[in-house]
Design a protein around this motif. Sequence first.
Motif, short mmCIF file in Angstrom:
data_model
loop_
_atom_site.label_atom_id
_atom_site.label_comp_id
_atom_site.label_asym_id
_atom_site.label_seq_id
_atom_site.Cartn_x
_atom_site.Cartn_y
_atom_site.Cartn_z
N ASN A 85 0.81 -1.22 0.00
CA ASN A 85 0.00 0.00 0.00
C ASN A 85 0.84 1.28 0.00
O ASN A 85 0.29 2.37 0.18
CB ASN A 85 -0.90 0.01 1.24
N THR A 86 2.13 1.16 -0.21
CA THR A 86 3.00 2.34 -0.12
C THR A 86 2.56 3.43 -1.10
O THR A 86 2.36 4.59 -0.70
CB THR A 86 4.46 1.94 -0.40
N ALA A 87 2.42 3.09 -2.36
CA ALA A 87 2.07 4.09 -3.38
C ALA A 87 0.66 4.63 -3.17
O ALA A 87 0.42 5.84 -3.33
CB ALA A 87 2.20 3.48 -4.77
N ALA A 88 -0.28 3.78 -2.80
CA ALA A 88 -1.67 4.23 -2.61
C ALA A 88 -1.76 5.23 -1.47
O ALA A 88 -2.42 6.28 -1.60
CB ALA A 88 -2.57 3.03 -2.35
N PHE A 89 -1.11 4.96 -0.37
CA PHE A 89 -1.13 5.89 0.77
C PHE A 89 -0.48 7.22 0.40
O PHE A 89 -1.01 8.28 0.73
CB PHE A 89 -0.42 5.27 1.98
N GLN A 90 0.66 7.14 -0.29
CA GLN A 90 1.34 8.39 -0.63
C GLN A 90 0.52 9.22 -1.60
O GLN A 90 0.49 10.46 -1.51
CB GLN A 90 2.72 8.11 -1.21
N SER A 91 -0.18 8.57 -2.51
CA SER A 91 -1.04 9.31 -3.44
C SER A 91 -2.16 10.02 -2.71
O SER A 91 -2.49 11.18 -3.02
CB SER A 91 -1.62 8.34 -4.48
N ALA A 92 -2.77 9.36 -1.74
CA ALA A 92 -3.83 9.99 -0.95
C ALA A 92 -3.29 11.17 -0.15
O ALA A 92 -3.93 12.24 -0.07
CB ALA A 92 -4.47 8.97 -0.03
#
Length: 481
Positions: free
Chosen positions: A94-101
């Motif tokens: 979930n690294t990229a998804a969290f950073q995008s949010a």
Amino acid sequence: EPLFRSVYTVSFLSLSSVYHVLAMQVGIVVLLLLGFIGASTTFKMNRGYRNPSGFQWTRPSYNMQAVHGLNSDVNASIFDVSDFGAVGDGKTDNTAAFQSALDAANKTNGGTVLIPSGNFFFTGSVAVPRAVTLQGTYKVVPSHTTGQNSDSLTGTVLMPTGGKGNESAAPFITISHDSALIGVVIYYPNQPPNQLPTPFPWTIVLAGANAAVTDVECLNCFNAIQAVGAARHYIARIQGQPINTGIYVDETYDIGRVEDVHWNPWYCHNETYTAWQLLHGRAFVFARTDWEYVFNTFAFGYAIGYHFVASSKGSCNGNFLGIGADMATNASVQVDAADSFGILITNGEFTAFGSPDGFDSSQVIVSPSNTGSVRFVNSAFWGPSNSVATLSGSGTTGFGDCTFSQWDGSKKGRHAIEVKEAKGNLLVTNCDFQHDGNQIDLGQKSLARAVVTGNVVQGALRVSGKAHNTQIGLNADSNPN
């Protein structure tokens, strides 16, 4: 005639004042009537609240965003990580998804990123931008008892795996200026509970002024929370079992705040795992911080409970109220360095034990490198440590209104307070020595000044050694006259 004119003038002025008063009263009545008429047209009558006059009304609804020129769509600054592809299945990265949010919230000039319940797996790091809050499901800090079974975890669980074996790698979460992490559990799935702990980088780093972390469980972090260069940091309502370092503070030039932080061995009781923590773990470490305020903190099962050190930026001064340490094997409080303004510890409770490797344990250790002031007030010390305090250095150490219940765990006639080449000052006043044993060893004239007054002791008063200037008096022993 002059008298008549004077009377006339006074009467005219009095009459004029009366007119002014009447005019003002009439104006007030008119304003009240206009206000009542306006209110009666604004308030929506219903059958809800009934006031004493018999009118039924509700408060008018105001569009505060319109009044103050704010964005009328408040939801524009609230985001959900699920909308950016985050999945709490315990295996999806979930690294990229969290950073995008988080980045999306940053573009709205600050906002809140919500995390639903689930086990969110990470291989990398995330950064919380300025004025953004990363918010899980917990409104109060949770606690979990688990070995290596993530199925027993509930609520929002973050599962980092990056940087294994490298303490210097990038931290899991970096919190910047005016940002916060709230309401989550952090659990390392690759930290086995049945062997020596595996090093990981810092879990949470506060890297800006007013950065905050609250209501978070650091279940099995190797190094939990670091606040460096984070003026006015706020660390509150934190629990868990960090293995190496719980909290580290440095380069704080405006008042930092740490409160309601409790470290307990909920994650693991394995002998190999916890023995390492007892030999190397430090619950709270403070380097340069100006006016640190610490309240209601506790640590169980560490080598050192509270460690005061010097960094390249300096040492600590602060107010420590209601702090405690249990089963500290080396020292409940160790002071390698204190600022001249002092470390002020009030209402402390400390229990120390012998170290598993035979190291000489004490409740309080003041090191030869210390030059600052350390004061304990209304604090209690117990447990089978060899001494309550071992003192060195050139600073001042004071104990006032303290209770010393146990010492001399080795049964070798040790003193509760022992001076070891200290060149500063010692103050022991109004304390209660409850163990029938040697109370104070002042050393052989290494101390500059020593004041021992107003204490009560069990058995005879037993103070050995001498300072360059020694004042002893008004102490009460338990022997009959």
